[in-house]
Design a protein around this motif. Structure first.
Motif, mmCIF file in Angstrom:
data_model
loop_
_atom_site.group_PDB
_atom_site.id
_atom_site.type_symbol
_atom_site.label_atom_id
_atom_site.label_comp_id
_atom_site.label_asym_id
_atom_site.label_seq_id
_atom_site.Cartn_x
_atom_site.Cartn_y
_atom_site.Cartn_z
ATOM 1 N N GLY A 299 9.187 46.115 -66.565
ATOM 2 C CA GLY A 299 10.606 46.307 -66.842
ATOM 3 C C GLY A 299 10.815 47.452 -67.805
ATOM 4 N N GLU A 300 12.071 47.668 -68.172
ATOM 5 C CA GLU A 300 12.379 48.747 -69.113
ATOM 6 C C GLU A 300 11.883 48.393 -70.505
ATOM 7 O OE1 GLU A 300 16.219 51.024 -71.137
ATOM 8 O OE2 GLU A 300 16.510 49.605 -69.489
ATOM 9 N N LEU A 301 11.256 49.347 -71.153
ATOM 10 C CA LEU A 301 10.790 49.156 -72.523
ATOM 11 C C LEU A 301 12.004 49.297 -73.439
ATOM 12 C CD1 LEU A 301 8.301 48.665 -74.282
ATOM 13 C CD2 LEU A 301 7.957 51.133 -74.377
ATOM 14 N N VAL A 302 12.545 48.174 -73.861
ATOM 15 C CA VAL A 302 13.783 48.187 -74.642
ATOM 16 C C VAL A 302 13.535 48.647 -76.066
ATOM 17 C CG1 VAL A 302 15.684 46.754 -75.496
ATOM 18 C CG2 VAL A 302 14.737 46.331 -73.221
ATOM 19 N N GLU A 303 12.409 48.230 -76.621
ATOM 20 C CA GLU A 303 12.160 48.488 -78.039
ATOM 21 C C GLU A 303 10.670 48.616 -78.290
ATOM 22 O OE1 GLU A 303 13.598 46.437 -82.279
ATOM 23 O OE2 GLU A 303 13.536 45.270 -80.436
ATOM 24 N N LEU A 304 10.292 49.561 -79.155
ATOM 25 C CA LEU A 304 8.896 49.706 -79.592
ATOM 26 C C LEU A 304 8.917 50.357 -80.967
ATOM 27 C CD1 LEU A 304 5.976 49.172 -78.828
ATOM 28 C CD2 LEU A 304 5.867 51.456 -77.839
ATOM 29 N N ASN A 305 8.966 49.518 -81.988
ATOM 30 C CA ASN A 305 9.167 49.989 -83.364
ATOM 31 C C ASN A 305 7.833 50.261 -84.068
ATOM 32 O OD1 ASN A 305 11.996 49.693 -83.143
ATOM 33 N ND2 ASN A 305 11.801 47.498 -83.554
ATOM 34 N N ILE A 306 7.135 51.255 -83.603
ATOM 35 C CA ILE A 306 5.882 51.654 -84.251
ATOM 36 C C ILE A 306 5.781 53.179 -84.271
ATOM 37 C CG2 ILE A 306 4.578 49.573 -83.664
ATOM 38 C CD1 ILE A 306 3.328 51.196 -81.347
ATOM 39 N N GLU A 307 5.009 53.673 -85.196
ATOM 40 C CA GLU A 307 4.671 55.097 -85.259
ATOM 41 C C GLU A 307 3.196 55.201 -85.587
ATOM 42 O OE1 GLU A 307 6.570 57.487 -84.362
ATOM 43 O OE2 GLU A 307 8.430 56.327 -84.182
ATOM 44 N N GLU A 308 2.585 56.276 -85.169
ATOM 45 C CA GLU A 308 1.164 56.466 -85.442
ATOM 46 C C GLU A 308 0.925 56.524 -86.948
ATOM 47 O OE1 GLU A 308 -0.082 59.891 -83.298
ATOM 48 O OE2 GLU A 308 0.174 58.946 -81.323
ATOM 49 N N GLY A 309 -0.032 55.728 -87.397
ATOM 50 C CA GLY A 309 -0.358 55.678 -88.818
ATOM 51 C C GLY A 309 0.270 54.513 -89.557
ATOM 52 N N CYS A 310 1.205 53.798 -88.921
ATOM 53 C CA CYS A 310 1.839 52.683 -89.622
ATOM 54 C C CYS A 310 0.955 51.436 -89.559
ATOM 55 C CB CYS A 310 3.222 52.396 -89.046
ATOM 56 S SG CYS A 310 3.217 51.659 -87.390
ATOM 57 N N GLU A 311 1.123 50.590 -90.556
ATOM 58 C CA GLU A 311 0.359 49.345 -90.627
ATOM 59 C C GLU A 311 1.113 48.239 -89.893
ATOM 60 O OE1 GLU A 311 -2.626 49.013 -92.143
ATOM 61 O OE2 GLU A 311 -2.644 51.123 -92.733
ATOM 62 N N VAL A 312 0.395 47.404 -89.159
ATOM 63 C CA VAL A 312 1.011 46.297 -88.430
ATOM 64 C C VAL A 312 0.260 45.010 -88.735
ATOM 65 C CG1 VAL A 312 1.911 47.738 -86.564
ATOM 66 C CG2 VAL A 312 -0.381 46.756 -86.368
ATOM 67 N N THR A 313 0.961 43.906 -88.562
ATOM 68 C CA THR A 313 0.396 42.580 -88.807
ATOM 69 C C THR A 313 0.205 41.852 -87.488
ATOM 70 O OG1 THR A 313 1.564 42.496 -90.927
ATOM 71 C CG2 THR A 313 0.689 40.415 -90.072
ATOM 72 N N ALA A 314 -0.876 41.154 -87.359
ATOM 73 C CA ALA A 314 -1.160 40.417 -86.123
ATOM 74 C C ALA A 314 -0.061 39.405 -85.842
ATOM 75 C CB ALA A 314 -2.510 39.704 -86.231
ATOM 76 N N GLY A 315 0.442 39.413 -84.592
ATOM 77 C CA GLY A 315 1.435 38.439 -84.174
ATOM 78 C C GLY A 315 2.871 38.833 -84.418
ATOM 79 N N SER A 316 3.120 39.792 -85.303
ATOM 80 C CA SER A 316 4.502 40.197 -85.573
ATOM 81 C C SER A 316 5.041 41.014 -84.403
ATOM 82 C CB SER A 316 4.588 41.006 -86.868
ATOM 83 O OG SER A 316 3.798 42.183 -86.783
ATOM 84 N N GLN A 317 6.310 40.809 -84.048
ATOM 85 C CA GLN A 317 6.896 41.490 -82.895
ATOM 86 C C GLN A 317 7.151 42.951 -83.219
ATOM 87 O OE1 GLN A 317 9.956 39.358 -80.858
ATOM 88 N NE2 GLN A 317 10.807 41.162 -79.872
ATOM 89 N N LEU A 318 6.634 43.818 -82.355
ATOM 90 C CA LEU A 318 6.779 45.259 -82.536
ATOM 91 C C LEU A 318 7.736 45.866 -81.523
ATOM 92 C CD1 LEU A 318 2.984 46.096 -83.039
ATOM 93 C CD2 LEU A 318 4.696 45.592 -84.795
ATOM 94 N N GLY A 319 8.053 45.149 -80.480
ATOM 95 C CA GLY A 319 8.937 45.656 -79.445
ATOM 96 C C GLY A 319 9.096 44.620 -78.353
ATOM 97 N N CYS A 320 9.815 44.988 -77.308
ATOM 98 C CA CYS A 320 10.006 44.051 -76.205
ATOM 99 C C CYS A 320 10.343 44.794 -74.922
ATOM 100 C CB CYS A 320 11.087 43.030 -76.531
ATOM 101 S SG CYS A 320 12.731 43.742 -76.720
ATOM 102 N N ILE A 321 10.072 44.136 -73.813
ATOM 103 C CA ILE A 321 10.411 44.617 -72.475
ATOM 104 C C ILE A 321 11.608 43.813 -71.988
ATOM 105 C CG2 ILE A 321 9.549 44.855 -70.108
ATOM 106 C CD1 ILE A 321 6.717 45.018 -71.309
ATOM 107 N N ASP A 322 12.491 44.447 -71.245
ATOM 108 C CA ASP A 322 13.717 43.802 -70.762
ATOM 109 C C ASP A 322 13.410 42.474 -70.068
ATOM 110 O OD1 ASP A 322 16.428 43.499 -70.050
ATOM 111 O OD2 ASP A 322 15.984 44.258 -68.056
ATOM 112 N N THR A 323 14.138 41.403 -70.473
ATOM 113 C CA THR A 323 13.906 40.063 -69.922
ATOM 114 C C THR A 323 15.166 39.471 -69.271
ATOM 115 O OG1 THR A 323 14.423 39.044 -72.066
ATOM 116 C CG2 THR A 323 12.106 39.550 -71.629
ATOM 117 N N VAL A 324 16.176 40.300 -68.968
ATOM 118 C CA VAL A 324 17.435 39.780 -68.424
ATOM 119 C C VAL A 324 17.206 39.039 -67.114
ATOM 120 C CG1 VAL A 324 19.682 40.407 -67.470
ATOM 121 C CG2 VAL A 324 18.874 41.483 -69.576
#
Length: 269
Positions: free
Chosen positions: A14-39
């Motif tokens: 589906g359409e990639l609605v959101e992807l809130n990351i940039e190269e070099g940023c720190e992320v935590t396991a399990g935390s939502q970084l984005g989503c694909i359209d689920t309508v």
């Protein structure tokens, strides 16, 4: 030095609605970084829920459905007892009692048949409900998988997609690496290998500047059981050592060690 790298791929389409990351940023396991359209998935789930309500309405309340027959049987049993007393006192003939017994037997058979029919219907409804529940669970699982997250704590190394693009199942979205827990791959000659074991503590030296070295504590986590020729990218002090064994040393990174840097170890005695 090496890091544990994970390429995270899309699990839905589906359409990639959101992807809130940039190269070099720190992320935590399990935390939502984005989503694909689920309508479409949501609408399909609502349809299945409506179907489930419709199917549930076909389930019979057996006790209410057979209440009328049970009442008739109770009445006939009272008549049976009354006529038995009358026949014993010669106030009624046997045929009247036989007719009542036949009617009572017929009602018993009707009751058994009705109960069987109602139970079969309810079993069929139950089967349909189980199938619908499984489909709903499947849709819910797909919705959850359309939420993008990192499986590990780490640093984003590469980003392969942007919001608005079409995500297909299996398409790589980003690469993340655990930069806090690194591994130094070293190569040991056979004569030195005998003094090493899994879990052993060693001293690790990472290059610093032109000629400096930074000291870290390391732990042996893996020792190869096969020898190999010294890799061309590895410089050994013993140029005569052609056959070496690969060893992985776990090192806690303080931020100064980078992937691809060279290092050495000292075997603690």
């Amino acid at each position: 030095f090496e890091a544990t790298e994970v390429i995270v791929s899309a699990q839905g389409t589906g359409e990639l609605v959101e992807l809130n990351i940039e190269e070099g940023c720190e992320v935590t396991a399990g935390s939502q970084l984005g989503c694909i359209d689920t309508v479409q998935l949501y609408l399909k789930k609502e349809q299945l829920l409506a179907n489930k309500v419709s199917v549930e309405s076909r389930r019979y309340d057996i006790s209410r459905q057979i209440a009328s027959l049970q009442q008739q049987i109770a009445t006939q049993k009272k008549e049976q007892a009354r006529f038995e007393n009358l026949v014993e006192s010669n106030a009624a003939n046997q045929k009247q009692l036989d007719d009542i017994n036949a009617q009572l037997a017929l009602l018993d058979k009707q009751l058994s048949a009705q109960i069987e029919t109602l139970e079969n219907n309810n079993r069929s409804v139950g089967g349909e409900l189980l199938a619908l529940s499984a489909q709903i669970a499947q849709i819910e699982d797909q919705i959850v998988k359309n939420r993008i997250s990192s499986p590990i704590d780490g640093t984003i190394l590469s980003k392969y997609a942007e919001p608005g693009e079409l995500a297909a199942q299996g398409r790589a979205l980003f690469k993340v690496a655990d930069m806090e827990n690194l591994f130094l791959r070293v190569y040991i000659t056979a004569d030195r290998l005998t003094s090493m074991k899994i879990g052993q503590a060693v001293s690790v030296f990472a290059d610093e500047g032109v000629s400096g070295r930074r000291l870290y504590d390391g732990t042996v986590t893996w020792i190869s059981d096969k020898s190999e020729f010294t890799p061309k990218t590895i410089q050994t002090r013993d140029e005569r050592a052609n056959l070496v064994y690969a060893v992985k040393i776990a090192v806690k990174n303080d931020g100064y060690i980078k992937r691809g840097m060279y290092g050495e170890i000292k075997i603690n005695k």
